[in-house]
Design a protein around this motif. Structure first.
Motif, short mmCIF file in Angstrom:
data_model
loop_
_atom_site.label_atom_id
_atom_site.label_comp_id
_atom_site.label_asym_id
_atom_site.label_seq_id
_atom_site.Cartn_x
_atom_site.Cartn_y
_atom_site.Cartn_z
N LEU A 1 116.96 100.21 -59.75
CA LEU A 1 116.77 99.53 -58.47
C LEU A 1 115.27 99.37 -58.24
O LEU A 1 114.56 100.34 -57.98
CB LEU A 1 117.43 100.33 -57.35
N LYS A 2 114.82 98.14 -58.34
CA LYS A 2 113.38 97.85 -58.26
C LYS A 2 112.88 98.02 -56.83
O LYS A 2 113.56 97.68 -55.87
CB LYS A 2 113.11 96.44 -58.77
N GLY A 3 111.65 98.52 -56.72
CA GLY A 3 111.10 98.84 -55.41
C GLY A 3 110.19 97.80 -54.81
O GLY A 3 109.60 98.03 -53.76
N GLY A 4 110.08 96.65 -55.44
CA GLY A 4 109.13 95.66 -54.98
C GLY A 4 109.43 95.06 -53.61
O GLY A 4 108.52 94.56 -52.95
N HIS A 5 110.71 95.11 -53.18
CA HIS A 5 111.08 94.54 -51.88
C HIS A 5 111.05 95.56 -50.75
O HIS A 5 111.40 95.24 -49.61
CB HIS A 5 112.47 93.90 -51.96
N THR A 6 110.64 96.79 -51.05
CA THR A 6 110.53 97.79 -49.99
C THR A 6 109.24 97.56 -49.21
O THR A 6 108.32 96.87 -49.67
CB THR A 6 110.52 99.20 -50.58
N GLU A 7 109.17 98.14 -48.02
CA GLU A 7 107.97 97.99 -47.20
C GLU A 7 106.94 99.05 -47.58
O GLU A 7 107.26 100.10 -48.11
CB GLU A 7 108.34 98.11 -45.72
N GLY A 8 105.69 98.73 -47.32
CA GLY A 8 104.63 99.68 -47.60
C GLY A 8 104.09 99.56 -49.00
O GLY A 8 104.44 98.64 -49.76
N ASN A 9 103.24 100.50 -49.37
CA ASN A 9 102.55 100.45 -50.65
C ASN A 9 103.30 101.14 -51.77
O ASN A 9 102.97 100.96 -52.94
CB ASN A 9 101.15 101.08 -50.51
N ASP A 10 104.30 101.94 -51.43
CA ASP A 10 105.09 102.65 -52.45
C ASP A 10 106.19 101.73 -52.95
O ASP A 10 107.11 101.39 -52.22
CB ASP A 10 105.69 103.92 -51.85
N THR A 11 106.09 101.31 -54.20
CA THR A 11 107.11 100.42 -54.78
C THR A 11 107.86 101.12 -55.91
O THR A 11 108.29 100.49 -56.87
CB THR A 11 106.46 99.14 -55.33
N SER A 12 108.01 102.44 -55.78
CA SER A 12 108.70 103.21 -56.81
C SER A 12 110.12 102.68 -57.02
O SER A 12 110.79 102.28 -56.07
CB SER A 12 108.75 104.69 -56.42
N ASP A 13 110.55 102.68 -58.28
CA ASP A 13 111.90 102.26 -58.63
C ASP A 13 112.82 103.48 -58.66
O ASP A 13 112.39 104.59 -58.98
CB ASP A 13 111.92 101.59 -60.01
N ARG A 14 114.10 103.26 -58.37
CA ARG A 14 115.12 104.31 -58.50
C ARG A 14 115.96 104.03 -59.74
O ARG A 14 116.55 102.95 -59.85
CB ARG A 14 116.04 104.33 -57.28
N LEU A 15 116.00 104.97 -60.65
CA LEU A 15 116.86 104.86 -61.81
C LEU A 15 118.12 105.67 -61.52
O LEU A 15 118.08 106.90 -61.43
CB LEU A 15 116.16 105.39 -63.06
#
Length: 249
Positions: free
Chosen positions: A164-178
């Motif tokens: 689950l890619k984190g690019g669409h989350t808010e803020g500077n943390d774009t960590s992905d969830r595997l």
């Protein structure tokens, strides 16, 4: 045979004339990862990095003819799939690939809508979607795609590994969830590259992951490698077309 015969990755995806997404982006990524890339075309698009004007789908028989010809000479262990016309085409494609090689690892980048708003896969029926997901090794949705898949499944589990890619989350943390198929989770750290919005990052990521898997990486290691490649891609250039770069793998 290619010199790096054991490291061939097959891309089954659309043709984007500007090269930012689809098979052209996949081939550029694989080349920089020192992996031999081969491809079959699912669609011919009229687009550039800002919009999609038209899409001409290739029917399954056309896709099959391309793949059957490659199968005459090459054996594939890792496959990345991009845009497909519908779930029926995807299901047929998966059966063809699985018949080609038992244990083949198939990554699907479930592109449901382009960044410019063009809808690709419009109908998601629960029974067929469940069947398709069970044949995959990994899917790489962004947050809106993940939510759309979950909604279509009506609460049924997604029966494959999920990045689950984190690019669409808010803020500077774009960590992905595997999210592993057994339900366990791990995080792949990431940060927002400010002011950099690139065309085709999903294609680049899934191709880099495929490259990592072809080199024998475990799933999390390959996903981490893909994340790092995309971060470098995002930093390149000043417009929406990123620059590919050679990376040690």
């Amino acid at each position: 045979m290619p010199d790096n015969e054991q490291n061939i990755v097959l891309s089954v995806a659309g043709f984007d004339p500007c090269g930012g997404a689809g098979v052209l982006a996949d081939m550029q990524t694989l080349q920089q990862c020192k992996v031999q890339g081969m491809a079959a075309i699912t669609a011919l698009t009229a687009q550039h990095e800002d919009k999609v004007n038209q899409i001409n789908w290739q029917d399954f028989e056309s896709i099959k003819a391309q793949l059957d010809t490659l199968f005459e000479k090459y054996e594939f262990h890792i496959v990345k799939i991009g845009i497909v016309q519908d779930l029926n085409t995807l299901d047929q494609l998966l059966d063809l690939l699985l018949a080609h090689k038992a244990g083949i690892k198939i990554i699907w980048d479930p592109i449901l809508q382009s960044s410019s708003g063009f809808d690709f896969l419009k109908e998601l029926k629960v029974a067929q979607l469940t069947k398709v997901l069970s044949k995959l090794f990994l899917i790489t949705p962004n947050l809106p795609e993940y939510e759309q898949l979950q909604k279509a499944l009506n609460g049924q589990p997604i029966t494959t590994n999920i990045l689950l890619k984190g690019g669409h989350t808010e803020g500077n943390d774009t960590s992905d969830r595997l999210i592993h198929i057994d339900g366990t989770e791990s995080q792949i750290s990431g940060y927002r590259v400010k002011g950099k919005n690139k065309h085709g990052t999903g294609c680049v990521l899934s191709s880099a992951i495929a490259a990592g898997l072809s080199k024998g990486m475990k799933l999390k290691t390959a996903c981490t490698f893909g994340k790092r490649y995309v971060e470098g891609y995002l930093k390149s250039g000043i417009n929406k077309l990123g620059k590919h770069y050679e990376i040690e793998i």
